[in-house]
Design an enzyme around this catalytic site. Structure first.
Site, mmCIF file in Angstrom:
data_model
loop_
_atom_site.group_PDB
_atom_site.id
_atom_site.type_symbol
_atom_site.label_atom_id
_atom_site.label_comp_id
_atom_site.label_asym_id
_atom_site.label_seq_id
_atom_site.Cartn_x
_atom_site.Cartn_y
_atom_site.Cartn_z
ATOM 1 N N HIS A 33 0.839 -1.200 0.000
ATOM 2 C CA HIS A 33 0.000 0.000 0.000
ATOM 3 C C HIS A 33 0.872 1.247 0.000
ATOM 4 C CE1 HIS A 33 -2.270 -3.358 1.591
ATOM 5 N NE2 HIS A 33 -3.371 -2.742 1.223
ATOM 6 N N HIS A 268 -4.356 2.998 -3.263
ATOM 7 C CA HIS A 268 -4.473 2.401 -1.927
ATOM 8 C C HIS A 268 -3.649 1.119 -1.797
ATOM 9 C CE1 HIS A 268 -6.219 0.441 1.586
ATOM 10 N NE2 HIS A 268 -6.323 -0.618 0.805
ATOM 11 N N GLU A 417 -18.039 -6.083 24.052
ATOM 12 C CA GLU A 417 -17.134 -7.237 24.090
ATOM 13 C C GLU A 417 -15.939 -7.065 23.166
ATOM 14 O OE1 GLU A 417 -20.376 -7.440 23.516
ATOM 15 O OE2 GLU A 417 -21.258 -8.539 25.201
ATOM 16 N N HIS A 467 -21.377 -19.512 31.713
ATOM 17 C CA HIS A 467 -22.623 -19.942 31.060
ATOM 18 C C HIS A 467 -22.254 -20.753 29.825
ATOM 19 C CE1 HIS A 467 -23.786 -16.936 33.904
ATOM 20 N NE2 HIS A 467 -25.081 -17.076 33.651
ATOM 21 N N HIS A 479 -28.433 -17.982 23.706
ATOM 22 C CA HIS A 479 -27.437 -17.818 24.767
ATOM 23 C C HIS A 479 -26.647 -19.096 25.056
ATOM 24 C CE1 HIS A 479 -29.258 -13.985 25.228
ATOM 25 N NE2 HIS A 479 -28.666 -13.710 26.378
ATOM 26 N N ARG A 526 -22.606 -22.028 34.607
ATOM 27 C CA ARG A 526 -23.577 -21.238 35.375
ATOM 28 C C ARG A 526 -24.122 -22.097 36.510
ATOM 29 N NH1 ARG A 526 -29.719 -20.783 34.984
ATOM 30 N NH2 ARG A 526 -30.116 -18.932 36.226
HETATM 31 C C1 TPP Z 1 -11.305 -5.726 9.620
HETATM 32 C C2 TPP Z 1 -10.787 -5.441 8.259
HETATM 33 N N1 TPP Z 1 -11.618 -5.455 7.213
HETATM 34 C C3 TPP Z 1 -11.150 -5.254 5.964
HETATM 35 C C4 TPP Z 1 -9.824 -5.024 5.746
HETATM 36 C C5 TPP Z 1 -9.291 -4.859 4.329
HETATM 37 N N2 TPP Z 1 -8.895 -3.449 4.145
HETATM 38 C C6 TPP Z 1 -7.635 -3.054 4.196
HETATM 39 S S1 TPP Z 1 -7.480 -1.388 4.063
HETATM 40 C C7 TPP Z 1 -9.142 -1.202 3.882
HETATM 41 C C8 TPP Z 1 -9.806 0.144 3.772
HETATM 42 C C9 TPP Z 1 -8.971 1.173 3.204
HETATM 43 O O1 TPP Z 1 -9.454 2.442 3.486
HETATM 44 P P1 TPP Z 1 -8.797 3.337 4.612
HETATM 45 O O2 TPP Z 1 -8.957 2.699 5.907
HETATM 46 O O3 TPP Z 1 -9.346 4.701 4.453
HETATM 47 O O4 TPP Z 1 -7.267 3.315 4.262
HETATM 48 P P2 TPP Z 1 -6.553 4.133 3.091
HETATM 49 O O5 TPP Z 1 -7.213 3.765 1.811
HETATM 50 O O6 TPP Z 1 -6.712 5.540 3.434
HETATM 51 O O7 TPP Z 1 -5.156 3.644 3.161
HETATM 52 C C10 TPP Z 1 -9.777 -2.432 3.914
HETATM 53 C C11 TPP Z 1 -11.238 -2.597 3.746
HETATM 54 C C12 TPP Z 1 -8.984 -5.010 6.871
HETATM 55 N N3 TPP Z 1 -7.685 -4.811 6.770
HETATM 56 N N4 TPP Z 1 -9.486 -5.188 8.102
#
Ligand code: TPP
Length: 672
Positions: A33, A268, A417, A467, A479, A526
């Site tokens: 990235h 990205h 949680e 539980h 549950h 429980r």
């Molecule tokens: C829980 C989770 N869901 C999905 C992803 C896959 N993922 C990586 S970056 C991203 C989103 C990118 O947008 P942003 O957070 O704005 O980062 P930017 O493009 O600005 O680097 C996603 C969906 C992840 N890393 N973690």
């Protein structure tokens, strides 16, 4: 550029070094990235060179400021900055970005790269970890600082992306942080308005600033992420705000400087491409053909972090010495907490619970253990996601943790949680505390991503999940956990303990606290379970081997082996009585932890489960998934491969075959 660059030129030189290293490393790996490191280079540069109290040559000194890159996909931002500021991360490692054996994995991994505080990548987790770190800092500061003697005094910085702030876990953790007034937490939100699918406007239109203000945060906005003076002023204002956590919303442009990819989702998660890199480098005034170029002036300037780090740590060591001279007892306790070791003889505080105590729920025994340990193991700190009266996790006689009383050790996580899971990880990462958290076993699903990361990082977090089966009764199938034991056992490096009675519950806590290299789940009932008569049966210390012969066949040569966990062990003992009466020599094995048992030598396992005895019945009120390893081809599993039902527990156990009669019938069928 002149021979003596101006301060502004030097800043830009360093920032562009971070940018181009990220571009080159992603291009070399052909994955990663580049865009976000290019946008956030000014923030990282400013923090590492002017604000973060850190020591590149001793990254783990306890009173360092923490920096969490919650947007873990932007890992090259961190690696390039760590390289440039003098951490042990040579250029060669950057050239090997994302390759086998390198110290520059795709997403930051704690313990893998110096300067990486936590493993991030699953968005939102790092944010919650940082809340846990700030919570631990506030707690330890309140416990061990006295007036001018401040041995715990650091900040937690976070870099978070749109994705981090969309994820529910960050909402939970931010709400908690605001409520607790964690004033030394400073989050930078990279407001670049781009995610993978395109503009954030596709799915995200709330006013994040006002949302955080509503949580009780101090919110600032920086209109231009390249404006170092504005960023610097915002950091200073955030540092002076000590009663509320700070959010600095920084408007940035993904892939800043790239003529064709800036502000596009394309930047990205894919290399910019050779041509675009050349164009971008030209726009930066950079040698277009050179890769991994680090100008000497940039290296020399950032290397100042090394000496400043040495001085910061030395100043802290002086404060530590003064603290020790003035407050020797407190200092000794603090050192012990930092070491992560349990106090000598701590386990003599474990309550002696025997058959005279009668039938008890294992959750109730766990509650007694916790309160008995509280005065002795003073690093123990934790709580529940609003189920403390059910989970029995309240430390009796210990104050609550709150904004005004951060020295308290009873945490109230609220009904959060997932946030709790991430916060517990942050506390464990911070060190100096032994965190635990609790909910119903069925809701472990709500925190599974955080549990997985605790296991990956080897954090000694303890989960109290009560539980634990249809035995919870009338609340019904929503549950009643069914697949949860199997699902937790599927996580590598997680130890799951399901004690059968009071004595095993005490041993389970002993095992959990003795573990330092990973998390432990305590799975508790429980409903009441009988106190097993340890005068007749084997000692509960067998729990530490995962499984043990609880009651053997007369003469030690069984025809049938019954294997139970938790509340089903007593059912196995009942079945054994029936089978013995029929002249069928029966052994009962208590198997509180399949993981610990699997780690034993083969000869021990074979002694407990003799290979020659093929008539084996496993009994557990949950999915049969995974049990065939222990019962083998010739065995049977009395389990539950459907959802439960709403009814009193006794009726459910009877309906679903968790009775001595049914278990005995299964065994007889195997022999026939
Ligand atoms: C829980 C989770 N869901 C999905 C992803 C896959 N993922 C990586 S970056 C991203 C989103 C990118 O947008 P942003 O957070 O704005 O980062 P930017 O493009 O600005 O680097 C996603 C969906 C992840 N890393 N973690």
């Amino acid at each position: 550029m002149s021979a003596q660059p101006s301060a502004a030129d030097l800043d830009l030189l360093c920032i562009n070094t971070i940018r181009t290293l990220a571009m080159d490393a992603v291009e070399q790996a052909q994955s990663g990235h580049p865009g976000t490191p290019m946008a956030l280079a000014p923030v990282a540069y400013l923090l590492y060179t002017r604000h973060l109290r850190h020591s590149p040559r001793h990254p783990l000194w306890p009173d360092r400021d923490r920096l969490v890159l919650s947007a873990g996909h932007a890992s090259m931002l961190l690696y390039a900055t760590l390289h440039l500021t003098g951490y042990d991360l040579p250029l060669e490692e950057l050239r090997n970005f994302r390759q086998w054996g390198s110290r520059t994995p795709g997403h930051p991994e704690r313990g893998h790269t110096p300067g990486v505080e936590t493993t991030t990548g699953p968005l939102g987790q790092g944010f919650a970890n940082a809340v846990g770190m700030a919570l631990a800092e506030a707690h330890l500061g309140a416990r061990f600082n006295r007036d001018a003697h401040r041995v715990v005094d650091h900040r937690t910085y976070v870099i978070a992306s749109d994705g981090d702030l969309m994820e529910g876990i960050s909402h939970e953790a931010a709400s908690l942080a605001g409520h607790l007034g964690l004033g030394k937490l400073i989050v930078f939100y990279d407001d670049n308005r781009i995610t993978i699918e395109g503009a954030t406007g596709l799915a995200f239109s709330e006013d994040v600033g006002r949302r955080f203000e509503a949580y009780g945060w101090h919110v600032q906005r920086v209109a231009d992420g390249n404006d170092l003076a504005a960023l610097d002023a915002a950091v200073r204002a955030a540092r002076s705000e000590t009663a509320r956590p700070s959010l600095v919303i920084v408007r940035t442009h993904i892939a800043f400087g790239s003529p064709n990819k800036q502000d596009t989702a394309e930047a990205h998660g894919a290399p910019l491409g050779k041509q675009e890199i050349a164009l971008t480098k030209r726009a930066y005034g950079w040698p277009a053909e050179e890769t991994f170029h680090v100008p000497e002036a940039a290296r020399a300037h950032c290397a100042g972090c090394i000496e400043r780090g040495v001085q910061a740590e030395a100043a802290w060591r002086e404060r530590v010495a003064a603290h020790e001279a003035a407050l020797p007892e407190l200092a000794a306790e603090w050192r012990a907490a930092l070491s992560g070791e349990l106090p000598r003889g701590w386990d003599t505080a474990l309550p002696a619970i025997g058959p005279k105590d009668g039938a008890q729920a294992t959750r109730a025994v766990s509650g007694r253990v916790l309160s008995a340990l509280a005065p002795v193991v003073r690093t123990l700190i934790g709580g529940s996601a609003d189920l403390a009266p059910s989970n029995n996790t309240f430390l009796q006689g210990v104050p609550d943790f709150s904004a005004t009383h951060p020295e308290g050790r009873n945490l109230h996580f609220g009904v959060r949680e997932h946030g709790m899971g991430g916060v517990l990880n942050g506390m464990a990462l911070h060190g100096g505390v032994r965190p635990y958290g609790a909910t119903f076993l069925v809701f472990a699903d709500y925190m599974r991503p955080a549990i997985r990361l605790a296991a990956m990082m080897g954090l000694p977090v303890v989960y109290v999940f009560t539980h634990d089966s249809i035995g919870l009764g009338e609340d019904g199938p929503t549950h009643q956990p069914i697949e949860h034991l199997a699902a937790l056992r599927a996580i590598p490096n997680l130890v799951v303990l399901r004690p059968a009675d009071a004595a095993e519950t005490v041993e389970a806590w002993r095992a959990a606290l003795q573990r330092s290299d990973g998390p432990t789940v305590l799975v508790l009932t429980r409903q009441k379970v009988p106190a097993l008569d340890r005068g007749v049966l084997a000692a509960a210390t067998g729990l530490h081997r995962g499984g043990y012969v609880l009651a053997d066949a007369a003469g030690g040569v069984p025809r049938v082996v019954l294997i139970g966990t938790g509340s089903e062990v007593a059912i196995c003992l009942g079945a054994k009585a029936l089978l013995d009466a029929d002249g069928i020599a029966t052994r009962v094995v208590s198997l509180p932890s399949a993981e610990l048992f699997a780690r034993q030598q083969a000869d021990y396992r074979d002694a407990v489960l003799p290979p020659a005895v093929r008539a084996r019945v496993a009994v557990e009120a949950g999915r049969t998934f995974g049990w065939h390893r222990w019962v083998g081809d010739g065995g049977a599993v009395v389990g539950l491969d459907r959802f439960g039902a709403s009814a009193p527990a006794e009726r459910l156990f009877a309906e679903f075959g968790f009775t001595p009669e049914h278990v005995a019938a299964q065994a007889r069928a195997l022999l026939a």
